[in-house]
Design a protein around this motif. Structure first.
Motif, mmCIF file in Angstrom:
data_model
loop_
_atom_site.group_PDB
_atom_site.id
_atom_site.type_symbol
_atom_site.label_atom_id
_atom_site.label_comp_id
_atom_site.label_asym_id
_atom_site.label_seq_id
_atom_site.Cartn_x
_atom_site.Cartn_y
_atom_site.Cartn_z
ATOM 1 N N UNK A 175 63.651 32.152 33.757
ATOM 2 C CA UNK A 175 62.452 32.216 34.577
ATOM 3 C C UNK A 175 62.760 32.918 35.893
ATOM 4 N N UNK A 176 61.974 33.893 36.219
ATOM 5 C CA UNK A 176 62.181 34.633 37.462
ATOM 6 C C UNK A 176 61.087 35.662 37.660
ATOM 7 N N UNK A 177 61.188 36.386 38.751
ATOM 8 C CA UNK A 177 60.183 37.386 39.095
ATOM 9 C C UNK A 177 60.535 38.714 38.422
ATOM 10 N N UNK A 178 59.509 39.332 37.834
ATOM 11 C CA UNK A 178 59.658 40.636 37.200
ATOM 12 C C UNK A 178 58.623 41.586 37.765
ATOM 13 N N UNK A 179 59.055 42.801 38.044
ATOM 14 C CA UNK A 179 58.153 43.784 38.652
ATOM 15 C C UNK A 179 57.165 44.278 37.601
ATOM 16 N N UNK A 180 55.873 44.286 37.950
ATOM 17 C CA UNK A 180 54.803 44.741 37.073
ATOM 18 C C UNK A 180 53.841 45.632 37.864
ATOM 19 N N UNK A 181 53.217 46.542 37.121
ATOM 20 C CA UNK A 181 52.214 47.441 37.714
ATOM 21 C C UNK A 181 50.828 46.839 37.475
ATOM 22 N N UNK A 182 50.110 46.504 38.551
ATOM 23 C CA UNK A 182 48.814 45.847 38.474
ATOM 24 C C UNK A 182 47.706 46.856 38.760
ATOM 25 N N UNK A 183 46.630 46.793 37.964
ATOM 26 C CA UNK A 183 45.456 47.663 38.128
ATOM 27 C C UNK A 183 44.210 46.787 38.030
ATOM 28 N N UNK A 184 43.315 46.913 38.998
ATOM 29 C CA UNK A 184 42.073 46.133 38.981
ATOM 30 C C UNK A 184 40.981 46.931 38.274
ATOM 31 N N UNK A 185 40.288 46.255 37.340
ATOM 32 C CA UNK A 185 39.193 46.859 36.590
ATOM 33 C C UNK A 185 37.881 46.316 37.140
ATOM 34 N N UNK A 186 37.095 47.117 37.867
ATOM 35 C CA UNK A 186 35.847 46.604 38.453
ATOM 36 C C UNK A 186 34.766 46.327 37.423
ATOM 37 N N UNK A 187 34.895 46.860 36.203
ATOM 38 C CA UNK A 187 33.850 46.649 35.203
ATOM 39 C C UNK A 187 33.806 45.195 34.744
ATOM 40 N N UNK A 188 34.983 44.601 34.567
ATOM 41 C CA UNK A 188 35.048 43.220 34.072
ATOM 42 C C UNK A 188 35.680 42.278 35.078
ATOM 43 N N UNK A 189 36.028 42.799 36.245
ATOM 44 C CA UNK A 189 36.679 41.997 37.294
ATOM 45 C C UNK A 189 37.971 41.384 36.747
ATOM 46 N N UNK A 190 38.745 42.198 36.034
ATOM 47 C CA UNK A 190 40.048 41.779 35.521
ATOM 48 C C UNK A 190 41.140 42.491 36.309
#
Length: 925
Positions: A16-31
């Motif tokens: 268990x630990x922190x892993x780097x991820x690329x986050x993208x916000x989708x305004x169509x579904x608020x995901x």
């Protein structure tokens, strides 16, 4: 766009630990989707921001001052799931929290169907080109609570985006989680820096407690005592600045750079002697008084007077040299004239004498010019020497300043040691009683500073949490209101459904057991009533009932095409049924992975590089380009295919062609004008002469007729340009037409003989017999020539043949891959309805069905899967070989037809009875 790197806590047990991820916000579904990297097309998962809440923990006082340390926050999802995310800095964390709060607020306040469905209400700001970009659909947005908005603005914390957030973050490497050892070392170095800064005099007295963060959150309000101290400190600084006015900016009040070399050794002695003074006598202001300042002033005055005298003597010397030079020149000239007149003038012709005089004048002029150049050379050399001297002086001054700074540092360290020794001696002399009191006071001051820092941190955290609670409460109230409205709407729709079901039951009962004659049957009344209800225009409703009315079918779709015709009731009923089926299909689609997010992620990864052909991009385009990105991708596809034409064309090529078309009449202009309003009459952008698309369509067609006079204009080109203009500007639509006619399609595809089009129909027949043998045999059995239907598909790339959603998905792949896509989708349309066609057992019903069956195909995903999956393999080489084979046969047939035509014309000229016959071509001419 809201995207960037965050570290996500994941895994179990020791992993268990922190892993780097690329986050993208989708305004169509608020995901909030997260990917392994910005280049990845498929997300690993998503967070539902619309139903989430946020929080973060206040760090300890020691870590609070380090604003560049990683900061973690939590996303609480429904069901108790908690996702821990860590940002690179506290500023980045605050920016993410603020943006996610704002996105959630906007999405939840605009949850009506028109806003949520991107198919019917695209965001206008996303577009940049084309006629569709001009549309601003009216969105029904719920009214927001004014008091809640005001409170949100008060509690909002101002933040600014950094390079770690946004599309530019895709070009940066993924952040690496720092180890605990490095983290502790950073904290230790920060503590040392803070301890060293506390050694300065008055640091603990005038310090203001601050919660240090790089995003500069609101500080604690200063007390009146702090304000008075700060004002007194500013006054002291002003007096000190006035006392040093006119001198250099060094802490010492005189200019070491201007002191002569002989006066520099006493300076060091003066600094060294000042080290032996006590802290009360070591003020830099006192060093300024005395012999030092007077000596400097006298030396400066003496140096300036000598410099002025030297400049005056130099000017006098130059003037005397110039006078001597002129006198010498005059003497030489007079002596030469005298000698020449006395010895050489006898027996010499006059012309020769004049020529000699001219040469002498030229020699004198060249000598003068040479002397001037020599003088300029001397002056430039002197300037170079002066500059070298200045550089040397500046180097000496720099060295002296460095020595001065070193001496100042030694003095400061000396005074600091003396101050600490004095404090130690004072504390030792105060006795054993006062020592515990002083220690206790220092500890209390340190504890007070720590408490102030904690107070500021908790104050900021409290502000964020208060805003979060306020937003969640407002959103909960809005959700409850929406739920009540939806319940009322559901009740209204259920009552309407019960009424329709009762009418259908009566109709079915009457059809099963008729009790009266057909003319007096109640079934006719029921059918008539049902048709009137279906075709009835928008009914007049009370204002309070307006929200409950389902807006399922709008007058125009997002491309401007009319969804329901106005003239024919039967066609109107069919069109409305088709539009409702499309709407139902779009509402029932539940894609786990949003195509729009894949495109957002792909375009974010190409911010610092050009889009390139690749398998990933081809698969994305085949799945359909999102409405908001279609303009950009179409333009890139067109530029990719016509790059060689654009590079060879002169700048302003399109405007030049258009100007020529407007100035000179063109044989094709008459036919173009006739076809403008017949292009897409069911599209609002081309429905009337004043529509914006009509003039653009005219310009593009006229410009192309001048570029390609062999074709000029052919019916079908207008529809190709009309579709392109929906997403492209005039010049880009012109190059799109060049791409289709001159790059994609074979020669003579749009000429008068339509040779290439006829060849493609024969190639398509071969592919039908290979890919769909049963259907091909069925057509052959009943002698149905389906190429009469498919000919128009190939000529205008399915315009007016399929529903608009499928049409633009076909065009997406067509502009990227080329004409092979037309063959794929033409076969896919037949395969989609193969079973229905095979059930038809006569040629008339088959041909009638073929005329409209493409409008009944609504599932674009299924059609695309057939075109690019079920029909594989589909090599382009096979199509090219078949085109070459059929081209020779069609040319031979056309040659035979032309020979028959010429024989007929000759026979008509010789036969009186056939002389009055006129062909259609001759009648048009």
């Amino acid at each position: 766009k809201l995207c960037g790197y965050l570290q996500k806590l994941s895994g179990k047990g020791p992993l268990r630990g922190f892993r780097s991820r690329w986050f993208v916000f989708d305004p169509r579904r608020c995901y909030l989707y997260y990917f392994k990297g910005p280049q990845e097309p498929l997300p690993l998962g998503h967070l539902d921001i619309a139903s989430a809440c946020f929080s973060y923990h206040q760090p300890e006082a020691g870590a609070a001052a380090a604003g560049d340390e990683p900061a973690a926050f939590e996303v609480h999802s429904p069901g108790g799931a908690v996702t821990v995310l860590k940002a690179a800095t506290r500023q980045v964390m605050t920016y993410w929290l603020q943006e996610l709060q704002q996105k959630r607020w906007e999405y939840c306040n605009n949850l009506d169907a028109a806003k949520r469905d991107s198919r019917t209400s695209p965001t206008p700001s996303d577009f940049s080109k084309g006629l569709v970009a001009k549309d601003n659909p009216d969105l029904s947005i719920l009214s927001q609570n004014a008091s809640a908005e005001r409170a949100r603005n008060i509690l909002a914390v101002e933040t600014s985006p950094t390079d770690l957030v946004g599309e530019q973050a895709a070009s940066q490497p993924a952040p690496v989680q720092a180890s605990a050892i490095n983290f502790s070392l950073k904290q230790w170095s920060t503590e040392i820096k803070n301890s060293m800064s506390s050694l300065r005099k008055g640091n603990n007295e005038n310090r203001k407690s601050v919660f240090y963060t790089t995003e500069e959150w609101e500080l604690l309000d200063p007390t009146p005592k702090d304000l008075e101290d700060s004002m007194a400190l500013e006054e002291k600084r002003k007096h000190l600045a006035e006392g040093n006015k006119g001198l250099t900016s060094s802490a010492f009040p005189f200019d070491f750079g201007r002191i002569p070399h002989k006066a520099r050794r006493p300076l060091k002695d003066m600094i060294g002697s000042s080290k032996n003074r006590t802290s009360s006598d070591s003020s830099p202001t006192e060093w300024c008084s005395g012999n030092g300042s007077r000596l400097v002033s006298e030396l400066q005055l003496k140096y300036q007077s000598q410099q002025e005298e030297l400049e005056t003597l130099k000017k006098d010397l130059l003037s005397q040299k110039e006078l001597v030079r002129l006198l010498q020149q005059t003497v030489r000239s007079s002596q030469y004239d005298k000698y020449f007149a006395s010895h050489l003038c006898e027996g010499v012709p006059k012309d020769t004498l004049e020529l000699l005089h001219q040469k002498d004048d030229q020699i004198l002029g060249l000598n003068n010019q040479l002397e001037k150049l020599n003088l300029e050379k001397d002056s430039l050399q002197q300037e170079v020497k002066n500059l070298k001297c200045k550089v040397g002086e500046l180097n000496e001054r720099l060295g002296m300043l460095m020595e001065t700074i070193q001496a100042k540092d030694e003095v400061i360290m000396k005074l600091s040691r003396q101050l600490s020794e004095c404090e130690d001696s004072t504390s030792s002399q105060s006795g054993a009683i006062n020592s515990p009191t002083a220690t206790c006071t220092n500890k209390e001051l340190q504890e007070l500073d720590r408490l102030k820092d904690n107070l500021q941190g908790y104050k900021t955290q409290n502000k964020f949490l208060n805003k979060e609670i306020l937003e969640l409460s407002a959103l909960r109230r809005n959700a409850e209101a929406r739920e009540r409205e939806w319940q009322a709407k559901y009740t209204s729709l259920e009552a309407k459904l019960c009424q329709i079901e009762s009418k259908y039951l009566i109709l079915l009962q009457e059809m099963k057991t008729p009790v009266c004659s057909e003319d007096q049957s109640p079934a006719r009344e029921v059918i008539t009533q049902l048709l009137e209800d279906a075709l009835k225009a928008e009914p007049s409703e009370q204002p309070e009932q307006a929200f409950f009315k389902p807006h399922l079918v709008s007058e125009y779709d997002i491309y401007g095409f009319q969804t329901v015709p106005e003239d024919d009731d039967e066609e109107k009923l069919v069109a409305k049924s088709r539009a409702l089926d499309l709407r139902s299909l779009s509402l029932s689609e539940n894609r786990e992975i949003s195509t729009g997010v894949k495109w957002e992620n792909y375009l974010a990864s190409t911010m610092n590089r050009e889009m390139m052909r690749c398998v990933e991009l081809k698969n994305l385009i085949r799945s359909g380009i999102p409405h908001e990105h279609r303009s950009k991708v179409w333009k890139w596809c067109v530029s990719l295919h016509v790059k060689k034409f654009k590079d060879s064309a002169v700048p302003g090529y399109f405007q030049t062609l258009l100007q020529k078309a407007l100035e000179k009449p063109n044989p094709a202009s008459k036919q173009i004008e006739l076809d403008l309003l017949r292009t897409l009459p069911n599209n609002k952008h081309y429905s009337s002469p004043t529509s914006e698309g009509i003039q653009k369509l005219r310009n593009v067609l006229l410009a192309f007729s001048w570029r390609n006079p062999d074709i000029g204009y052919c019916q079908g080109l207008n529809r190709l340009v009309a579709i392109a203009l929906l997403y492209l500007e005039q010049e880009d639509a012109f190059w799109c037409l060049v791409t289709i006619v001159e790059v994609f399609m074979p020669r003579d595809y749009y000429t008068k003989t339509l040779l290439g089009s006829q060849v493609d129909q024969r190639v398509f027949k071969d592919l039908m017999s290979e890919k769909l043998p049963r259907l091909h045999a069925h057509f052959e059995q009943y002698k149905v020539d389906y190429t009469l239907i498919t000919f128009n598909w190939f000529l205008v790339v399915f315009v007016d043949s399929v529903v608009s959603d499928i049409l633009f998905k076909i065009w997406d792949s067509f502009l990227y891959e080329g004409p092979k896509v037309i063959f794929r989708f033409a076969l896919a349309l037949f395969k989609y309805k193969e079973e229905e066609i095979l059930k038809l057992q006569d040629s008339m019903s088959i041909f009638k069905y073929l005329r409209y069956f493409t409008r009944t195909i609504l599932d674009a995903r299924k059609l695309t899967a057939i075109a690019f999956g079920d029909l594989n393999p589909f090599p382009l080489r096979q199509i090219r070989n078949r085109r070459t084979y059929h081209l020779e046969k069609v040319r031979l047939e056309l040659t035979e037809l032309e020979a028959i035509r010429e024989d007929f014309l000759r026979e008509r000229e010789t036969c009186v009875e056939k002389r009055d016959l006129i062909s259609d071509d001759e009648e048009d001419s």
